[in-house]
Design an enzyme around this catalytic site. Structure first.
Site, PDB file in Angstrom:
ATOM      1  N   LYS A  44       0.880  -1.187   0.000  1.00 22.57           N
ATOM      2  CA  LYS A  44       0.000   0.000   0.000  1.00 22.57           C
ATOM      3  C   LYS A  44       0.911   1.228   0.000  1.00 22.57           C
ATOM      4  O   LYS A  44       1.458   1.608   1.024  1.00 22.57           O
ATOM      5  CB  LYS A  44      -0.882  -0.023   1.267  1.00 22.57           C
ATOM      6  CG  LYS A  44      -2.233   0.615   1.134  1.00 22.57           C
ATOM      7  CD  LYS A  44      -2.242   2.099   0.808  1.00 22.57           C
ATOM      8  CE  LYS A  44      -2.038   2.996   2.010  1.00 22.57           C
ATOM      9  NZ  LYS A  44      -1.809   4.417   1.608  1.00 22.57           N
ATOM     10  N   GLU A 100       8.975   1.192  11.446  1.00 24.07           N
ATOM     11  CA  GLU A 100      10.061   2.172  11.253  1.00 24.07           C
ATOM     12  C   GLU A 100       9.402   3.534  11.308  1.00 24.07           C
ATOM     13  O   GLU A 100       8.694   3.919  10.375  1.00 24.07           O
ATOM     14  CB  GLU A 100      10.727   1.989   9.892  1.00 24.07           C
ATOM     15  CG  GLU A 100      11.362   0.638   9.667  1.00 24.07           C
ATOM     16  CD  GLU A 100      12.686   0.482  10.377  1.00 24.07           C
ATOM     17  OE1 GLU A 100      13.176   1.464  10.967  1.00 24.07           O
ATOM     18  OE2 GLU A 100      13.222  -0.635  10.364  1.00 24.07           O
ATOM     19  N   CYS A 116      13.212  10.652   7.940  1.00 21.68           N
ATOM     20  CA  CYS A 116      13.101  10.202   9.336  1.00 21.68           C
ATOM     21  C   CYS A 116      14.419  10.409  10.057  1.00 21.68           C
ATOM     22  O   CYS A 116      14.447  10.670  11.247  1.00 21.68           O
ATOM     23  CB  CYS A 116      12.710   8.736   9.357  1.00 21.68           C
ATOM     24  SG  CYS A 116      13.764   7.731   8.320  1.00 21.68           S
ATOM     25  N   GLU A 132       9.019  16.195  15.507  1.00 25.77           N
ATOM     26  CA  GLU A 132       9.477  16.019  14.141  1.00 25.77           C
ATOM     27  C   GLU A 132       8.649  16.919  13.227  1.00 25.77           C
ATOM     28  O   GLU A 132       7.447  16.723  13.091  1.00 25.77           O
ATOM     29  CB  GLU A 132       9.275  14.542  13.747  1.00 25.77           C
ATOM     30  CG  GLU A 132       9.833  14.200  12.397  1.00 25.77           C
ATOM     31  CD  GLU A 132       9.507  12.779  11.976  1.00 25.77           C
ATOM     32  OE1 GLU A 132       8.351  12.334  12.168  1.00 25.77           O
ATOM     33  OE2 GLU A 132      10.402  12.101  11.440  1.00 25.77           O
TER      34      GLU A 132
END
Ligand code: NAD
Length: 500
Positions: A192, A268, A302, A401
């Site tokens: 996906k 992750e 990331c 973040e």
């Protein structure tokens, strides 16, 4: 420097004009439309690129059923690893041949410079698929030393049907990190892609078909996260979910698993990486790498080095150098061969980054570079390298973040304080320490609570080393032979030989 000097390169424009976009969902080897559609909007100019089919829970159900049939009848898991290897290597070769088309799709759908997508992302994708293909026929099972009237086998068996849900920031690298080891292990997959970046994933899958992946072994369903992604996470016949994305959505996948079949979930997630710079470091290299580590890919990484933790005695010199480099890394049209930076993935995401910056600066710190969208006349989403100095360690800019090109600078006075700051967020993905003192390099890197530590570099590594985080950056590893562990079940067989 004028941003308008970066004109789209005629070769990329001509390639765009002749490229036929893949637009369906791939299920059991057939391309399907419906039931809904997703408009792919380019952050280059805010204009639609094309529409793709978007799946719902019923679509996911059919894709999982196709993957289940393909898994159970052994058309893939039953092949000798050397045959799976050949197909994966053929797939890697086809990706290499079509790297410019795949790179162009990156640029159109998520805004990174096409050159960068070709030279960095596509190199990683090709290497990943080839590496796991080449590795898989070298993995051996184990026979332990047990009493002489017993034979025991420790065998790796493919775990079954894998749901792979990936983000848009490195759309194909993240897909390859999941799909290549899963397929190498003999699993079948439902992928996906992120709703922002379906096109490159569809072409990748088309090339997989051409390489000889049997029908149903790799299925791709586009769709909204909370519809198609959720259906995959909750599906009772998915054995493993491997996910890269935000910590918030990672949390949901744990719930989906708990509320369905306790499928294994590998996460992750986000990060808040730091470059920790001591006075004895190579300051030029530290400054240029620190700038690159947060501004590259418009900070949408990331691992982004979104915090610069610098010893108070070298603060001024480092900040000056970082600002000089930032000035040369201005965003430009991603189809310009020499664009230093591309676009941010979407107007919506750029708005989020900007709002978080404004809220963060209100809380603490001084904006010393960037901080406003640029190239607004293009209709695209362009945000410049942005630096906030004097950020308080407990404030938004040091803790959250932003996933954009925003650097927060904080000073420290000694090694213990540097360590407390570096470890002082909920994340634990990656960070770097800059020092020429060998003892400090070892001491400090051991005490960093991160899945990946770099010394005197950032973002380096190759396929032999694992990648992944600790704390709220998730668990499980991509890359390296350890990535295969996610997609194998370990089976013990204990055989008593009996009397003669
Ligand atoms: P996201 O979490 O919003 O989306 C990731 C994927 O999850 C997409 O395919 C999306 O459609 C799907 N999704 C969204 N909501 C869902 C839901 N409710 N249920 C199921 N699926 C859902 O993340 P993003 O904005 O695409 O990517 C940015 C995030 O990814 C950042 O936090 C970044 O740090 C993280 N990231 C982590 C790594 C890593 O290896 N640790 C690598 C790249 C990106």
């Amino acid at each position: 420097m004028s941003n308008t000097s970066y004109a789209p390169t005629p070769e990329w424009v001509a390639r765009r004009d002749r490229l036929a976009y893949p637009t369906g969902n791939l299920i059991a080897g057939r391309w399907e439309n419906g039931p809904d559609t997703l408009v792919v909007t380019s952050p280059i100019d805010g204009q639609p690129v094309t529409e793709v089919a978007a799946g719902d829970a019923a679509t996911i159900d059919r894709a999982v059923a196709a993957a289940r049939i393909a898994f159970e009848d052994g058309r893939w898991s039953g092949l000798p690893p050397s045959s799976r290897k050949e197909i994966l290597i053929r797939w890697a070769d086809l990706c290499h041949e079509r790297r410019e088309d795949l790179a162009l799709l990156h640029a159109l759908e998520m805004g990174k410079p096409a050159r960068e997508a070709r030279d960095v992302d596509m190199r990683a994708v090709v290497r990943t698929i080839r590496w796991f293909g080449e590795a898989i026929d070298k993995i051996l099972d184990e026979i332990p030393n047990v009493p002489s009237d017993v034979v025991a086998l420790i065998q790796r068996e493919p775990a079954g049907v894998v749901g792979a849900v990936v983000p848009w920031n490195f759309p194909l690298t993240m897909a390859a990190w999941k799909v290549a080891p899963a397929l190498a292990a003999g699993c079948t997959v439902v992928l996906k892609p992120a709703e922002q970046s379906p096109l490159s994933a569809l072409l990748l899958a088309e090339l997989g078909q051409q390489a000889g992946l049997p029908d149903g072994v790799l299925n791709v369903v586009n769709g909204l996260g909370h519809v198609a992604g959720r259906a995959l996470g909750e599906h009772p016949d998915v054995d493993v979910v491997t996910f890269t994305g935000s910590t918030a959505v990672g949390r949901k996948f744990l719930e989906y698993s708990a509320n369905s079949n306790i499928k294994r979930v590998w996460l992750e997630l986000g990060g808040k990486g730091a470059n920790v710079v001591f006075p004895d470091a190579d300051l030029d290299k530290a400054a240029s790498t620190a700038a690159w580590s947060i501004f590259y890919n418009a900070g949408q990484m990331c691992t982004a080095g979104s915090r610069l933790l610098v010893h108070e005695s070298i603060h001024d010199v480092i900040v000056e150098k970082v600002m000089a480099i930032a000035a040369g890394m201005q965003p430009a049209n991603p189809l310009a061969e020499d664009a230093p930076l591309g676009a941010v993935v979407s107007a919506q995401h750029m708005g989020n980054v900007h709002r978080m910056l404004e809220a963060g600066v209100k809380e603490s710190g001084e904006l010393i570079s960037g901080g406003e969208p640029v190239l607004t006349e293009t209709g695209g989403s362009y945000y410049p390298p942005t630096i906030v100095d004097g950020v308080r360690p407990d404030s938004l800019l040091a803790q959250e973040e932003l996933f954009g090109p925003v650097l927060a600078v904080t000073t420290f006075s000694d090694e213990d304080e540097a360590l407390t700051l570096a470890n002082g967020t909920p994340y634990g993905l990656a960070s770097a320490v800059w020092t020429n003192d060998l003892s400090r390099a070892h001491r400090f890197s051991r005490r960093l609570k991160m899945g990946v530590v770099w010394v005197n570099c950032y973002e380096e590594g190759d396929l032999t080393v694992p990648f992944g985080g600790v704390k709220q950056s998730g668990f499980g590893r991509d890359k390296s032979l350890h990535a295969l562990d996610k997609f194998f079940d370990i089976k013990t067989t204990w055989m008593e030989l009996g009397d003669k």
